[in-house]
Design an enzyme around this catalytic site. Structure first.
Site, PDB file in Angstrom:
ATOM      1  N   LYS A 107       0.821  -1.145  -0.243  1.00  0.00           N
ATOM      2  CA  LYS A 107      -0.181   0.142   0.031  1.00  0.00           C
ATOM      3  C   LYS A 107       0.706   1.145  -0.251  1.00  0.00           C
ATOM      4  O   LYS A 107       2.104   1.211   0.472  1.00  0.00           O
ATOM      5  CB  LYS A 107      -0.739   0.384   1.203  1.00  0.00           C
ATOM      6  CG  LYS A 107      -2.453   0.435   1.225  1.00  0.00           C
ATOM      7  CD  LYS A 107      -2.947   0.037   0.369  1.00  0.00           C
ATOM      8  CE  LYS A 107      -4.105   0.827   0.708  1.00  0.00           C
ATOM      9  NZ  LYS A 107      -6.007   0.515  -0.114  1.00  0.00           N
TER      10      LYS A 107
HETATM   11  N1  GLU Z   1      -7.322   0.022  -3.185  1.00  0.00           N
HETATM   12  C1  GLU Z   1      -7.848  -1.392  -3.987  1.00  0.00           C
HETATM   13  C2  GLU Z   1      -8.011  -1.903  -2.461  1.00  0.00           C
HETATM   14  O1  GLU Z   1      -8.009  -1.593  -1.531  1.00  0.00           O
HETATM   15  C3  GLU Z   1      -7.445  -1.858  -4.769  1.00  0.00           C
HETATM   16  C4  GLU Z   1      -5.748  -2.737  -4.939  1.00  0.00           C
HETATM   17  C5  GLU Z   1      -5.533  -2.750  -5.998  1.00  0.00           C
HETATM   18  O2  GLU Z   1      -6.268  -2.547  -7.036  1.00  0.00           O
HETATM   19  O3  GLU Z   1      -4.193  -3.264  -6.316  1.00  0.00           O
HETATM   20  O4  GLU Z   1      -8.103  -3.291  -2.546  1.00  0.00           O
END
Ligand code: GLU
Length: 419
Positions: A107
């Site tokens: 993240k």
């Molecule tokens: N931000 C989204 C999540 O928390 C998508 C993450 C992604 O597609 O890599 O799952």
């Protein structure tokens, strides 16, 4: 400061620990999942439109990469810090493992309120951030995507910057891109669509059907909330309340979702909508509805308001909207919680499809994407439900158990280096 001082990180780890206890996981495996594998903190200085320079704090955290390259969004929000990013990276590890993707968890984010920046400033911020974290990301190492405060345009700038640095176009470095530059059909609405699928699966498990008497309240009528509302309305449900930063709107006969989404997508606030009753975001959460979808941000249902939450099914559209204590309180009174790592996994599932399509330079049609998304979520939901029954536990712990079992298997096969 320890990561464990931060509520979201402590909550995520404790949920993991609880699940590990229920399944009898080897403590050595748990120990290896306690801290992020790698965390990078960067300064992101940009020149503002008024000529002055301002530096923002950015992060990219890779929690675990046993199953594959890191995967997870980039958040632009004033609440972003190292511990929140680490907690969200940890959740991504388990989300990807739960739905069977060959990906690890990561993240990123910047501590910024993107609504206070111009388009040019946002572009500078994104490009400088990408450059600063470029040494740890890439199509084979760690693949970012949108999250709160970022969108397809952010991903386009990001992909362009990374490609400029490497000297050729590399679409596989991010997902959630616009279709015109290698994005996938269905990615934009995939998280909300997945939430609607999961609510439907929960109804099937409870031997009920969604119809016009099914009432739904959605906290956060945005990237996740809008498509979830559209899909559930199409399934026949009555969406009685939705909210944004300005407050919540309520209509017991059901809101006109198309009209509401046109309204918010044109940049207008829900509080200015005609023909609806205004209520607060707190009141929305406590409405006596069949389904509550907290789809905005983490920590909105805590031990304080959990005793007043009346919804029968709570679908965690956001990451971590219910604290651990809130989950205990709601589960104890028989509330059915669809855990975030299952409920909102539609986004990363279609991100995975986008990554695969990009690597192959071969693109699928929307029906293929939606039917594969449905099947993966259905299998995952069934797996979590059966695991909850087998261990006589709640859906949250069951989701972690399924994910942990997959990661444990892979960790044992790969071993601990050096041995
Ligand atoms: N931000 C989204 C999540 O928390 C998508 C993450 C992604 O597609 O890599 O799952």
């Amino acid at each position: 400061m320890s990561l464990f001082d931060a509520p979201l990180f402590k909550d995520a780890y404790e949920q993991l620990e609880d699940a590990a206890d229920v399944m009898g996981l080897d403590r050595n495996i748990l120990e290896r999942l306690k801290y992020p594998k790698r965390a990078l903190q960067v300064a992101v200085p940009i020149r503002l439109d008024d000529g002055s320079v301002r530096t923002f704090q950015g992060y990219r955290v890779q929690h675990n990469m046993t199953l594959g390259p890191g995967k997870g969004g980039i958040r632009f929000h004033p609440g972003v810090d190292l511990s929140e990013t680490a907690a969200l990276a940890m959740l991504m590890t388990f989300k990807c493992a739960l739905v069977g993707l060959p990906l690890g968890g990561a993240k990123g984010g910047i501590e910024v309120d993107p609504t206070t920046l111009s388009r040019q400033e946002l572009q500078s911020l994104t490009r400088r951030y990408c450059t600063e974290i470029s040494m740890i990301i890439g199509p084979n190492t760690d693949i970012p995507a949108p999250d709160i405060g970022t969108d397809g345009q952010t991903m386009a700038w990001f992909m362009d910057t990374y490609s400029q640095l490497k000297g050729y176009t590399i679409p596989g470095v991010v997902t959630g891109k616009p279709i015109a530059i290698g994005g996938s059909l269905g990615r934009a609405e995939s998280t909300g669509k997945g939430v609607a699928f999961c609510v439907n699966f929960a109804y099937q498990k409870l031997d009920k059907v969604i119809d016009k008497n099914t009432t739904v309240a959605i906290h956060g009528f945005g990237k996740v909330g809008v498509p979830a509302a559209e899909d559930l309305a199409a399934q026949g449900a009555r969406i009685v309340a939705i909210s944004d930063v300005s407050g919540a709107v309520y209509n017991e006969n059901g809101l006109d979702i198309e009209k509401c989404s046109q309204w918010t997508q044109s940049g207008k606030l829900l509080k200015d909508l005609d023909g609806v009753k205004l209520i607060s975001n707190e009141e929305l959460l406590e409405l006596d509805v069949d389904v509550l979808i907290p789809a905005a941000i983490d920590g909105v249902v805590t031990k304080e308001n959990a005793p007043r939450i009346k919804a029968k099914i709570i679908a965690e559209g956001a990451n971590g909207p219910l604290t651990k204590e809130a989950i205990q309180i709601i589960s104890a009174r028989g509330g059915f919680i669809i855990p975030d790592i299952l409920c909102n996994a539609g986004g990363v599932i279609v991100s995975y499809f986008e990554w695969v399509q990009g690597l192959q330079n071969f693109f699928w049609d929307l029906d293929q994407i939606n039917s594969k998304l449905h099947d993966i979520l259905k299998d995952s939901f069934d797996n979590v439900f059966e695991t909850a029954t087998k261990y006589n536990t709640d859906m949250k712990k069951a989701a972690f158990i399924v994910a942990l079992a997959r990661i444990e298997r892979a960790m044992r096969l790969r071993g601990l280096f050096p041995a």
